[in-house]
Write a protein that holds these residues in place. Structure first.
Motif, PDB file in Angstrom:
ATOM      1  N   PRO A   1       0.788  -1.215   0.000  1.00 34.49           N
ATOM      2  CA  PRO A   1       0.000   0.000   0.000  1.00 34.49           C
ATOM      3  C   PRO A   1       0.826   1.273   0.000  1.00 34.49           C
ATOM      4  O   PRO A   1       0.471   2.239  -0.645  1.00 34.49           O
ATOM      5  N   TYR A   2       1.932   1.273   0.717  1.00 36.35           N
ATOM      6  CA  TYR A   2       2.705   2.512   0.786  1.00 36.35           C
ATOM      7  C   TYR A   2       3.266   2.867  -0.574  1.00 36.35           C
ATOM      8  O   TYR A   2       3.187   4.020  -1.007  1.00 36.35           O
ATOM      9  N   ALA A   3       3.847   1.901  -1.268  1.00 36.43           N
ATOM     10  CA  ALA A   3       4.476   2.178  -2.560  1.00 36.43           C
ATOM     11  C   ALA A   3       3.458   2.666  -3.572  1.00 36.43           C
ATOM     12  O   ALA A   3       3.682   3.646  -4.279  1.00 36.43           O
ATOM     13  N   VAL A   4       2.316   1.988  -3.639  1.00 36.19           N
ATOM     14  CA  VAL A   4       1.289   2.356  -4.617  1.00 36.19           C
ATOM     15  C   VAL A   4       0.702   3.719  -4.299  1.00 36.19           C
ATOM     16  O   VAL A   4       0.621   4.603  -5.157  1.00 36.19           O
ATOM     17  N   GLN A   5       0.283   3.894  -3.042  1.00 39.28           N
ATOM     18  CA  GLN A   5      -0.361   5.142  -2.667  1.00 39.28           C
ATOM     19  C   GLN A   5       0.619   6.314  -2.697  1.00 39.28           C
ATOM     20  O   GLN A   5       0.241   7.439  -3.061  1.00 39.28           O
ATOM     21  N   ALA A   6       1.881   6.065  -2.332  1.00 38.81           N
ATOM     22  CA  ALA A   6       2.875   7.136  -2.372  1.00 38.81           C
ATOM     23  C   ALA A   6       3.127   7.585  -3.806  1.00 38.81           C
ATOM     24  O   ALA A   6       3.335   8.775  -4.066  1.00 38.81           O
ATOM     25  N   SER A   7       3.111   6.641  -4.742  1.00 37.32           N
ATOM     26  CA  SER A   7       3.302   6.991  -6.147  1.00 37.32           C
ATOM     27  C   SER A   7       2.150   7.860  -6.653  1.00 37.32           C
ATOM     28  O   SER A   7       2.362   8.875  -7.321  1.00 37.32           O
TER      29      SER A   7
ATOM     30  N   LEU B   1      11.077  -9.389   5.762  1.00 37.46           N
ATOM     31  CA  LEU B   1      10.396  -9.531   7.045  1.00 37.46           C
ATOM     32  C   LEU B   1       9.019 -10.171   6.894  1.00 37.46           C
ATOM     33  O   LEU B   1       8.612 -10.970   7.746  1.00 37.46           O
ATOM     34  N   ALA B   2       8.314  -9.854   5.828  1.00 36.10           N
ATOM     35  CA  ALA B   2       6.976 -10.416   5.621  1.00 36.10           C
ATOM     36  C   ALA B   2       7.030 -11.940   5.620  1.00 36.10           C
ATOM     37  O   ALA B   2       6.173 -12.609   6.221  1.00 36.10           O
ATOM     38  N   THR B   3       8.050 -12.500   4.976  1.00 33.03           N
ATOM     39  CA  THR B   3       8.216 -13.956   4.940  1.00 33.03           C
ATOM     40  C   THR B   3       8.532 -14.508   6.327  1.00 33.03           C
ATOM     41  O   THR B   3       7.969 -15.516   6.757  1.00 33.03           O
ATOM     42  N   ILE B   4       9.433 -13.814   7.037  1.00 31.22           N
ATOM     43  CA  ILE B   4       9.836 -14.266   8.368  1.00 31.22           C
ATOM     44  C   ILE B   4       8.652 -14.254   9.337  1.00 31.22           C
ATOM     45  O   ILE B   4       8.455 -15.188  10.118  1.00 31.22           O
ATOM     46  N   VAL B   5       7.865 -13.199   9.277  1.00 32.49           N
ATOM     47  CA  VAL B   5       6.691 -13.097  10.153  1.00 32.49           C
ATOM     48  C   VAL B   5       5.699 -14.211   9.847  1.00 32.49           C
ATOM     49  O   VAL B   5       5.180 -14.873  10.754  1.00 32.49           O
ATOM     50  N   GLY B   6       5.439 -14.433   8.571  1.00 29.84           N
ATOM     51  CA  GLY B   6       4.510 -15.492   8.191  1.00 29.84           C
ATOM     52  C   GLY B   6       4.980 -16.857   8.662  1.00 29.84           C
ATOM     53  O   GLY B   6       4.177 -17.657   9.179  1.00 29.84           O
ATOM     54  N   GLN B   7       6.272 -17.138   8.531  1.00 33.29           N
ATOM     55  CA  GLN B   7       6.822 -18.427   8.949  1.00 33.29           C
ATOM     56  C   GLN B   7       6.716 -18.609  10.461  1.00 33.29           C
ATOM     57  O   GLN B   7       6.352 -19.686  10.950  1.00 33.29           O
ATOM     58  N   ASN B   8       7.033 -17.561  11.203  1.00 34.33           N
ATOM     59  CA  ASN B   8       7.001 -17.673  12.664  1.00 34.33           C
ATOM     60  C   ASN B   8       5.584 -17.768  13.204  1.00 34.33           C
ATOM     61  O   ASN B   8       5.331 -18.489  14.176  1.00 34.33           O
ATOM     62  N   LEU B   9       4.660 -17.071  12.583  1.00 33.07           N
ATOM     63  CA  LEU B   9       3.276 -17.209  13.012  1.00 33.07           C
ATOM     64  C   LEU B   9       2.750 -18.603  12.677  1.00 33.07           C
ATOM     65  O   LEU B   9       1.985 -19.190  13.451  1.00 33.07           O
ATOM     66  N   GLY B  10       3.186 -19.134  11.540  1.00 38.71           N
ATOM     67  CA  GLY B  10       2.803 -20.497  11.178  1.00 38.71           C
ATOM     68  C   GLY B  10       3.360 -21.511  12.153  1.00 38.71           C
ATOM     69  O   GLY B  10       2.747 -22.559  12.388  1.00 38.71           O
TER      70      GLY B  10
ATOM     71  N   GLY C   1       4.586  -2.231   8.197  1.00 37.37           N
ATOM     72  CA  GLY C   1       3.455  -2.500   7.311  1.00 37.37           C
ATOM     73  C   GLY C   1       3.609  -3.822   6.585  1.00 37.37           C
ATOM     74  O   GLY C   1       2.649  -4.583   6.434  1.00 37.37           O
ATOM     75  N   ARG C   2       4.825  -4.118   6.142  1.00 28.20           N
ATOM     76  CA  ARG C   2       5.081  -5.401   5.484  1.00 28.20           C
ATOM     77  C   ARG C   2       4.985  -6.547   6.485  1.00 28.20           C
ATOM     78  O   ARG C   2       4.568  -7.652   6.150  1.00 28.20           O
ATOM     79  N   ALA C   3       5.378  -6.287   7.750  1.00 24.34           N
ATOM     80  CA  ALA C   3       5.225  -7.315   8.787  1.00 24.34           C
ATOM     81  C   ALA C   3       3.747  -7.647   8.972  1.00 24.34           C
ATOM     82  O   ALA C   3       3.363  -8.818   9.081  1.00 24.34           O
ATOM     83  N   LEU C   4       2.907  -6.620   8.999  1.00 24.80           N
ATOM     84  CA  LEU C   4       1.465  -6.837   9.135  1.00 24.80           C
ATOM     85  C   LEU C   4       0.919  -7.635   7.956  1.00 24.80           C
ATOM     86  O   LEU C   4       0.099  -8.541   8.124  1.00 24.80           O
ATOM     87  N   GLN C   5       1.376  -7.309   6.767  1.00 28.14           N
ATOM     88  CA  GLN C   5       0.917  -8.039   5.584  1.00 28.14           C
ATOM     89  C   GLN C   5       1.392  -9.486   5.616  1.00 28.14           C
ATOM     90  O   GLN C   5       0.673 -10.392   5.194  1.00 28.14           O
ATOM     91  N   GLY C   6       2.607  -9.707   6.118  1.00 23.81           N
ATOM     92  CA  GLY C   6       3.111 -11.070   6.245  1.00 23.81           C
ATOM     93  C   GLY C   6       2.276 -11.885   7.215  1.00 23.81           C
ATOM     94  O   GLY C   6       2.191 -13.111   7.102  1.00 23.81           O
ATOM     95  N   ALA C   7       1.641 -11.171   8.160  1.00 26.98           N
ATOM     96  CA  ALA C   7       0.758 -11.841   9.119  1.00 26.98           C
ATOM     97  C   ALA C   7      -0.650 -12.026   8.561  1.00 26.98           C
ATOM     98  O   ALA C   7      -1.509 -12.598   9.229  1.00 26.98           O
ATOM     99  N   GLY C   8      -0.873 -11.522   7.353  1.00 24.65           N
ATOM    100  CA  GLY C   8      -2.195 -11.630   6.753  1.00 24.65           C
ATOM    101  C   GLY C   8      -3.090 -10.442   7.031  1.00 24.65           C
ATOM    102  O   GLY C   8      -4.263 -10.422   6.648  1.00 24.65           O
ATOM    103  N   ASP C   9      -2.556  -9.441   7.709  1.00 21.74           N
ATOM    104  CA  ASP C   9      -3.319  -8.235   8.019  1.00 21.74           C
ATOM    105  C   ASP C   9      -3.082  -7.211   6.905  1.00 21.74           C
ATOM    106  O   ASP C   9      -2.263  -6.307   7.034  1.00 21.74           O
ATOM    107  N   THR C  10      -3.803  -7.373   5.809  1.00 17.20           N
ATOM    108  CA  THR C  10      -3.585  -6.517   4.640  1.00 17.20           C
ATOM    109  C   THR C  10      -4.481  -5.284   4.636  1.00 17.20           C
ATOM    110  O   THR C  10      -4.131  -4.266   4.033  1.00 17.20           O
TER     111      THR C  10
END
Length: 205
Positions: A6-12, A54-63, A134-143
């Motif tokens: 979201p940040y990249a798209v909206q910032a653009s 980080l998004a990958t790491i967060v998803g793996q650890n929550l899993g 924000g990417r950590a939240l997305q990695g957790a599925g909180d998009t």
């Protein structure tokens, strides 16, 4: 896809809108803003890189049912990102005029571009944190939450502030720079606040 980053798209998109507001102050303002914005996008590259990993790491650890490790990884990545951005900001603020001069020798462009870097650069500490967490939240599925926070800060706050401050501050571009500064800080604070609620730890992937 705004749900992806979201940040990249909206910032653009926001950059285009602000460019239109800045254009009311003349071509030198557009050139100075464009140069400063390129430097800011450059110093955020490490934050995007850290955030994506980080998004990958967060998803793996929550899993693995280790939300504590996911949170620790997020704050470590944020700390590294902040350290890199702070050093980059120091370079931008110390060398603002010569850096802008690399792209344009016009005194007006140099003055406006350097002013942009001096006023807005410190707030990019919060931009880096917002990107990484924000990417950590997305990695957790909180998009949804990161997208809403980004929309509120960039569109609900930054645009109205830029319009109003450009009319009451002299020169107008300084008002726009402060609008960007304040909205960036608010965005970072909102992302930190939502991350700290810990609700992302309980989302079922």
């Amino acid at each position: 896809d705004p749900f992806c980053c979201p940040y990249a798209v909206q910032a653009s998109l926001m950059g285009l809108v602000l460019m239109r507001i800045v254009a009311l102050s003349g071509t030198a303002a557009v050139a100075g803003y464009g140069i400063g914005l390129r430097f800011h996008m450059l110093i955020l590259i490490p934050a995007f890189t850290l955030g994506n990993s980080l998004a990958t790491i967060v998803g793996q650890n929550l899993g693995a049912r280790r939300p504590d490790r996911a949170q620790a990884a997020a704050w470590l990545a944020a700390a590294i990102g902040v350290a890199i951005v702070v050093m980059s900001i120091a370079v931008l603020m110390i060398g603002a005029r010569p850096l802008v001069r690399l792209f344009d020798h016009s005194p007006d462009v140099i003055r406006i571009g350097a002013g942009y870097l001096w006023i807005v650069s410190p707030a990019y500490v919060f931009a880096a944190i917002a990107i990484i967490l924000g990417r950590a939240l997305q990695g957790a599925g909180d998009t949804l939450a990161p997208m809403i926070v980004t929309l509120v800060a960039l569109w609900g706050l930054q645009v109205p502030l830029a319009v109003v401050l450009s009319k009451v501050v002299d020169p107008p571009v300084v008002g726009i720079w402060w609008a960007i500064n304040l909205a960036t800080i608010v965005h970072g604070v909102l992302v930190i606040g939502w991350f700290q609620t810990g609700r992302w730890k309980r989302i079922e992937l």
